[in-house]
Design a protein around this motif. Structure first.
Motif, PDB file in Angstrom:
ATOM      1  N   GLU A   1       0.831  -1.208   0.000  1.00 24.56           N
ATOM      2  CA  GLU A   1       0.000   0.000   0.000  1.00 24.56           C
ATOM      3  C   GLU A   1       0.867   1.260   0.000  1.00 24.56           C
ATOM      4  O   GLU A   1       0.492   2.278  -0.578  1.00 24.56           O
ATOM      5  N   ILE A   2       2.005   1.189   0.656  1.00 23.29           N
ATOM      6  CA  ILE A   2       2.926   2.326   0.656  1.00 23.29           C
ATOM      7  C   ILE A   2       3.432   2.587  -0.759  1.00 23.29           C
ATOM      8  O   ILE A   2       3.481   3.727  -1.214  1.00 23.29           O
ATOM      9  N   TYR A   3       3.772   1.533  -1.499  1.00 24.05           N
ATOM     10  CA  TYR A   3       4.219   1.701  -2.880  1.00 24.05           C
ATOM     11  C   TYR A   3       3.110   2.285  -3.753  1.00 24.05           C
ATOM     12  O   TYR A   3       3.372   3.118  -4.626  1.00 24.05           O
ATOM     13  N   SER A   4       1.888   1.876  -3.541  1.00 22.19           N
ATOM     14  CA  SER A   4       0.759   2.433  -4.279  1.00 22.19           C
ATOM     15  C   SER A   4       0.588   3.917  -3.960  1.00 22.19           C
ATOM     16  O   SER A   4       0.363   4.738  -4.861  1.00 22.19           O
ATOM     17  N   MET A   5       0.696   4.260  -2.682  1.00 23.79           N
ATOM     18  CA  MET A   5       0.601   5.654  -2.262  1.00 23.79           C
ATOM     19  C   MET A   5       1.702   6.477  -2.918  1.00 23.79           C
ATOM     20  O   MET A   5       1.472   7.595  -3.375  1.00 23.79           O
ATOM     21  N   LEU A   6       2.899   5.927  -3.003  1.00 23.95           N
ATOM     22  CA  LEU A   6       4.023   6.630  -3.629  1.00 23.95           C
ATOM     23  C   LEU A   6       3.755   6.932  -5.094  1.00 23.95           C
ATOM     24  O   LEU A   6       4.091   8.016  -5.582  1.00 23.95           O
TER      25      LEU A   6
ATOM     26  N   TYR B   1       0.978  13.607  -8.180  1.00 26.45           N
ATOM     27  CA  TYR B   1       0.538  14.851  -7.543  1.00 26.45           C
ATOM     28  C   TYR B   1       1.696  15.838  -7.463  1.00 26.45           C
ATOM     29  O   TYR B   1       1.554  17.018  -7.780  1.00 26.45           O
ATOM     30  N   ASN B   2       2.851  15.356  -7.017  1.00 24.14           N
ATOM     31  CA  ASN B   2       3.996  16.230  -6.818  1.00 24.14           C
ATOM     32  C   ASN B   2       4.473  16.860  -8.126  1.00 24.14           C
ATOM     33  O   ASN B   2       4.819  18.046  -8.158  1.00 24.14           O
ATOM     34  N   ILE B   3       4.474  16.081  -9.204  1.00 22.99           N
ATOM     35  CA  ILE B   3       4.864  16.625 -10.502  1.00 22.99           C
ATOM     36  C   ILE B   3       3.920  17.753 -10.901  1.00 22.99           C
ATOM     37  O   ILE B   3       4.356  18.821 -11.339  1.00 22.99           O
ATOM     38  N   GLU B   4       2.623  17.540 -10.724  1.00 25.27           N
ATOM     39  CA  GLU B   4       1.622  18.548 -11.089  1.00 25.27           C
ATOM     40  C   GLU B   4       1.755  19.822 -10.256  1.00 25.27           C
ATOM     41  O   GLU B   4       1.379  20.896 -10.711  1.00 25.27           O
TER      42      GLU B   4
ATOM     43  N   SER C   1      10.490  13.600  -7.984  1.00 25.24           N
ATOM     44  CA  SER C   1       9.154  13.977  -7.529  1.00 25.24           C
ATOM     45  C   SER C   1       8.866  13.353  -6.166  1.00 25.24           C
ATOM     46  O   SER C   1       8.121  13.907  -5.370  1.00 25.24           O
ATOM     47  N   MET C   2       9.468  12.202  -5.878  1.00 22.35           N
ATOM     48  CA  MET C   2       9.427  11.629  -4.537  1.00 22.35           C
ATOM     49  C   MET C   2      10.372  10.440  -4.467  1.00 22.35           C
ATOM     50  O   MET C   2      10.015   9.329  -4.855  1.00 22.35           O
ATOM     51  N   ALA C   3      11.579  10.697  -4.016  1.00 23.18           N
ATOM     52  CA  ALA C   3      12.524   9.607  -3.791  1.00 23.18           C
ATOM     53  C   ALA C   3      12.016   8.789  -2.611  1.00 23.18           C
ATOM     54  O   ALA C   3      11.370   9.315  -1.706  1.00 23.18           O
ATOM     55  N   PHE C   4      12.310   7.497  -2.607  1.00 25.51           N
ATOM     56  CA  PHE C   4      11.843   6.631  -1.530  1.00 25.51           C
ATOM     57  C   PHE C   4      12.917   5.616  -1.206  1.00 25.51           C
ATOM     58  O   PHE C   4      13.567   5.072  -2.098  1.00 25.51           O
ATOM     59  N   HIS C   5      13.080   5.363   0.088  1.00 29.18           N
ATOM     60  CA  HIS C   5      13.985   4.311   0.517  1.00 29.18           C
ATOM     61  C   HIS C   5      13.387   3.602   1.723  1.00 29.18           C
ATOM     62  O   HIS C   5      12.997   4.234   2.696  1.00 29.18           O
ATOM     63  N   ASP C   6      13.312   2.283   1.622  1.00 31.69           N
ATOM     64  CA  ASP C   6      12.858   1.450   2.723  1.00 31.69           C
ATOM     65  C   ASP C   6      14.093   0.748   3.281  1.00 31.69           C
ATOM     66  O   ASP C   6      14.643  -0.134   2.648  1.00 31.69           O
ATOM     67  N   TYR C   7      14.540   1.177   4.443  1.00 30.30           N
ATOM     68  CA  TYR C   7      15.735   0.611   5.033  1.00 30.30           C
ATOM     69  C   TYR C   7      15.591  -0.872   5.326  1.00 30.30           C
ATOM     70  O   TYR C   7      16.557  -1.594   5.339  1.00 30.30           O
TER      71      TYR C   7
END
Length: 102
Positions: free
Chosen positions: A18-23, A29-32, A90-96
């Motif tokens: 779900e987190i990946y879907s949200m991303l 959204y962020n690009i817009e 637009s949104m970098a993501f890292h899951d440690y």
């Protein structure tokens, strides 16, 4: 350029798929809205940096802070900057947790 950093705790029902879907939705959204940033995730904890025009960042943060998929939302820092840290993301993501670290 304005930046806001916050931290929060994911609800137990907010799982990684779900987190990946949200991303995916967040990136669009962020690009817009001219927002860039980075989201870090580890052991159900988030820390996120948002950057862009102050009004856009604050509007997004208001939406984020009301999202029931996380709680204990706390602003760490807000500031004006001369340039973006994540200019092309637009949104970098890292899951440690994905690196085998706990």
């Amino acid at each position: 350029m304005y930046s806001l950093v916050y931290r929060s705790v994911a609800d137990n029902s907010f799982v990684l798929p779900e987190i990946y879907s949200m991303l995916s939705n967040a990136k669009e959204y962020n690009i817009e809205h001219g927002i860039t940033g980075c989201l870090l995730y580890h052991n159900s904890h988030f820390i996120q940096l948002l950057e862009g025009e102050e009004e856009e960042v604050n509007q997004l943060f208001q939406k984020i802070s009301k999202d029931p998929r996380h709680h204990s939302v706390e602003i760490i820092e807000k500031e004006d900057n001369s340039k973006r840290l994540f200019n092309t993301w637009s949104m970098a993501f890292h899951d440690y947790g994905q690196n085998g670290h706990s």
